[in-house]
Design an enzyme around this catalytic site. Structure first.
Site, PDB file in Angstrom:
ATOM      1  N   CYS A 125      -4.724 -11.722 -73.918  1.00 46.06           N
ATOM      2  CA  CYS A 125      -3.621 -11.128 -72.940  1.00 46.06           C
ATOM      3  C   CYS A 125      -2.477  -9.871 -73.607  1.00 46.06           C
ATOM      4  O   CYS A 125      -1.222 -10.091 -72.899  1.00 46.06           O
ATOM      5  CB  CYS A 125      -3.106 -12.281 -72.387  1.00 46.06           C
ATOM      6  SG  CYS A 125      -4.209 -12.710 -70.819  1.00 46.06           S
ATOM      7  N   GLY A 134     -21.743  -6.626 -60.131  1.00 48.48           N
ATOM      8  CA  GLY A 134     -21.103  -6.231 -60.937  1.00 48.48           C
ATOM      9  C   GLY A 134     -21.058  -4.298 -61.598  1.00 48.48           C
ATOM     10  O   GLY A 134     -21.642  -3.685 -60.501  1.00 48.48           O
TER      11      GLY A 134
END
Length: 729
Positions: A401, A521
């Site tokens: 992150c 996907g």
């Protein structure tokens, strides 16, 4: 100018074990990598203990940190992926290495340096009541715990060779320094110290007497018990801590590889190749049939340059070198206190100066791994556009992150475009997932992807899956279906197939455990690995949002914080391997059970990710129209995170997160409150009377959950309550 990282990967080199040879190979590889090679090292733990300093550690002369080679830092320096696990098999036909809990790892060239074991399975009771001296790491951990205990201590060592004598002298010295030594016994089925000359034997016998060690020779054992040992002649020896240093042998699985072996050790040529030329071996697990030698770390160290050269040659088609071991070597044997014995041939000397010589040699060896360069930002080309230095920042872009866009940029960049285009879609501002209504059914939808911050695609995929699932859990929903989005680095078709197999095995494992079907996907080729999931989930009750918190609610956090700081430190070589391994393990932890426990009582809930603990709490406060008070000392923190934060380590997203709450001073360890998290914990608001019960249930499921604060009334903002200052001295 093209660099190694710009070129596609075409060959897999796998080092099995973090022994002395492989540690040196990793260091040399970092200084001279071979373009096109993907390097992997497999080891049971994030560190590898150095055998030369073990007796000094046992005696109390060195701390544990001085004993360990940090493989996490070394792998980062070498550009290698570190897989934490114990190899259990090598299949030369399929060119695969097997280890539990994950798919096999394929290789083009492999090398084995796993040391030996002192386990004695044939001796009754050994596995339950004794500790083998090798592998060294497990023994060092067990001894450290025993040494730090209290009360009289009785110790025993099985094996009267040099290793056993060194250990019993060191253990006895450490306990005598604490006035705890009650009894020390050295036991051998034959004659002790038979490999040394008479002068060295006499000096070590004198040292054993000085340390009050009783030596029992020609004393075969019958059993190890909970209270000591029983000899075959019926005598019993009391012992509270028993170590085995006799009959060290190769690990059993090496016999099953189909490779030529000698008493279990892999037979190698003078080029350090086994009977399969694509598999090399070194250190104690290798038998030099061309020039047999006793097992000693000096050979592993001196094999390393030849092994490094020949691995590169095998991968690139170059010419190999021959290893020629010396006929004899100087043995420096610790004698408990800071005294050592030197033995070579018929010569023998002892004294404090020799211990200091050994200490200097050992420290010089370990300094090779402590002096790895810290990664610095690349120099900017000249000339360059205005603002480039500010945009680049003063540190490398962190993974996880830490590579997320900050909340301020998101608000200004997409805030005006976040409205719903349909009446049956509710993208509540700041919530973890959008709500889609189909009749009476509420479905939630979320997407997340992570740029790789570890070179292990299996672990990276596990973390990415849990990170994405957290958005669904935070809404109180049951995950339903997922699509997988991958950006894969350039590599040969064979390596691409191997990497995809590891990624899909991890994705299937994590999603199946969550009850999720992977329904599709997309893949593409790019500069680096990125793994993302888009998920849907179904709610059997009203979704839990950010807006339901009530004044007086207790705040429960289910995971410790600090992953962004540890990942930033790992990138620059400042984090200890144990801290990184602990952070990765925590990031892999599923929040499924935590969500099931909290969903029954939570008034509001979110997961803590890129905006940090206070950033996500600020979003919850804004949505609920409330303030909050946090007790910093109650917030659980990952091991090592506080030390790194105090040292000034920051993730690249930290500054933007901290700017959201300028009234809170983000210095020292408190900087962790703004640290971006990857696969962080759930932050839930619960009624005060339910808090303790929920914490008990969460902890029973293995979560490091804590009550960290309380929700306050409107207009109070976020208040940080610091621990009281220590009284002045």
């Amino acid at each position: 100018m093209m660099t190694h990282s710009d070129l596609p990967l075409t060959r897999d080199l796998v080092l099995v074990g973090g022994g002395h040879s492989h540690a040196l190979v990793l260091r040399m590889w970092g200084m001279a990598p071979l373009a096109g090679v993907r390097l992997t090292v497999i080891n049971p733990g994030p560190t590898a203990p150095y055998s030369g300093m073990l007796p000094g550690f046992v005696a109390g002369h060195y701390p544990r940190e001085a004993l360990d080679i940090d493989l996490v830092q070394l792998a980062r320096f070498a550009g290698a992926r570190l897989v934490l696990g114990s190899a259990t098999a090598i299949n030369p036909q399929t060119k695969q290495i097997h280890l539990p809990g994950r798919p096999a790892i394929a290789y083009d060239v492999a090398s084995v340096d796993i040391g030996i074991t002192s386990d004695m399975p044939a001796l009754a009771g050994f596995g339950e009541h004794a500790r083998p001296a090798k592998p060294l790491g497990a023994f060092a951990t067990a001894w450290e715990a025993f040494r730090d205990g209290t009360g009289p201590a009785r110790i025993a060592c099985i094996g009267g060779g040099v290793a056993g004598v060194e250990l019993i002298l060191a253990m006895a010295h450490a306990l005598r320094q604490q006035n705890r030594l009650a009894q020390a016994t050295l036991i051998d089925a034959g004659a002790a110290l038979s490999a040394l000359g008479p002068r060295s034997i006499a000096r070590l016998q004198k040292a054993l007497r000085a340390q009050q060690v009783t030596v029992l020779e020609n004393a075969p054992l019958a059993e190890v018990t909970a209270t000591g040992l029983r000899l075959q002649d019926g005598r019993e020896i009391a012992s509270d801590f028993t170590v085995g240093a006799a009959g060290a042998r190769p690990y059993d699985w090496l016999r099953d590889t189909g490779l030529t072996h000698h008493e279990g050790a892999l037979v190698v040529t003078d080029r350090l190749q086994t009977s399969d030329p694509d598999i090399f071996a070194s250190g104690d697990c290798a038998h030099m049939a061309f020039a047999p030698r006793p097992k000693a770390g000096v050979f592993a160290v001196r094999q390393a340059p030849v092994l490094f050269h020949n691995l590169r040659a095998a991968l690139s088609g170059g010419r190999m070198r021959r290893y020629r071991p010396q006929a004899d070597y100087l043995k420096l044997i610790s004698m408990g206190s800071k005294t050592a014995l030197a033995d070579r041939g018929s010569r023998s000397y002892a004294g404090p100066l020799l211990w200091h010589l050994k200490d200097r040699i050992d420290r010089r060896f370990m300094a090779k791994f402590a002096a790895l360069p810290v990664m610095a930002p690349p120099a900017l080309p000249q000339p360059h556009a205005k603002g480039l230095a500010d945009a680049l920042g003063d540190k490398p872009l962190c993974g996880g992150c830490g590579s997320k866009v900050g909340r301020g940029s998101l608000r200004h960049g997409i805030g005006a475009h976040a409205g719903a285009a349909r009446d049956d879609v509710t993208p509540l501002p700041g919530d973890d997932a959008a709500q889609l209504r189909t009749g009476e059914v509420t479905q939630v939808l979320s997407t997340d992807h992570l740029r790789a911050f570890t070179n292990d695609p299996f672990t990276m995929t596990r973390i990415s899956a849990q990170h994405a699932l957290n958005d669904i859990w935070a809404m109180g929903a049951q995950p339903q279906a997922a699509t997988l989005t991958l950006i894969l680095p350039r590599q040969s078709p064979a390596l691409l197939q191997r990497q995809l197999a590891e990624i899909m095995a991890a994705a299937d494992q994590e999603m199946a455990a969550a009850g999720v079907a992977i329904v599709g996907g997309h893949t593409s080729i790019g500069a680096e690995l990125t793994v993302g999931f888009t998920l849907t989930g179904l709610c059997d009750r009203a979704p839990i949002t950010l807006s339901g918190a009530r004044p007086g609610d207790h705040l429960i956090l289910t995971k410790p914080i600090g992953s962004g700081t540890i990942l930033a430190a790992e990138m620059s070589g400042q984090a200890r391997g144990r801290w990184v391994a602990g952070a990765l393990e925590t990031m892999c932890q599923s929040q499924r059970k935590a969500a099931q426990i909290l969903a029954e009582e939570a008034h509001a809930m979110t997961d803590v990710t890129g905006f940090g603990l206070l950033g996500h709490l600020q979003g919850l406060c804004a949505a609920s129209g409330l303030g909050a008070q946090i007790r910093f000392e109650a917030v659980p923190k990952l091991r090592g995170a506080a030390e790194l934060a105090i040292a000034g380590v920051r993730s690249s997203l930290f500054a933007e997160n901290a700017a959201l709450l300028p009234q809170i001073q983000a210095t020292g360890a408190r900087a962790l409150l703004f640290d971006p998290q990857t696969s962080g914990g759930l932050l839930a608001c619960v009624a005060p009377e339910q808090s303790e019960m929920l914490l008990t249930r969460l902890r029973a499921q293995g979560y490091r959950a804590a009550e960290i604060g309380v929700m306050r009334g409107p207009g109070d903002g976020i208040i940080l309550r610091d621990p009281p200052s220590p009284p002045p001295r």
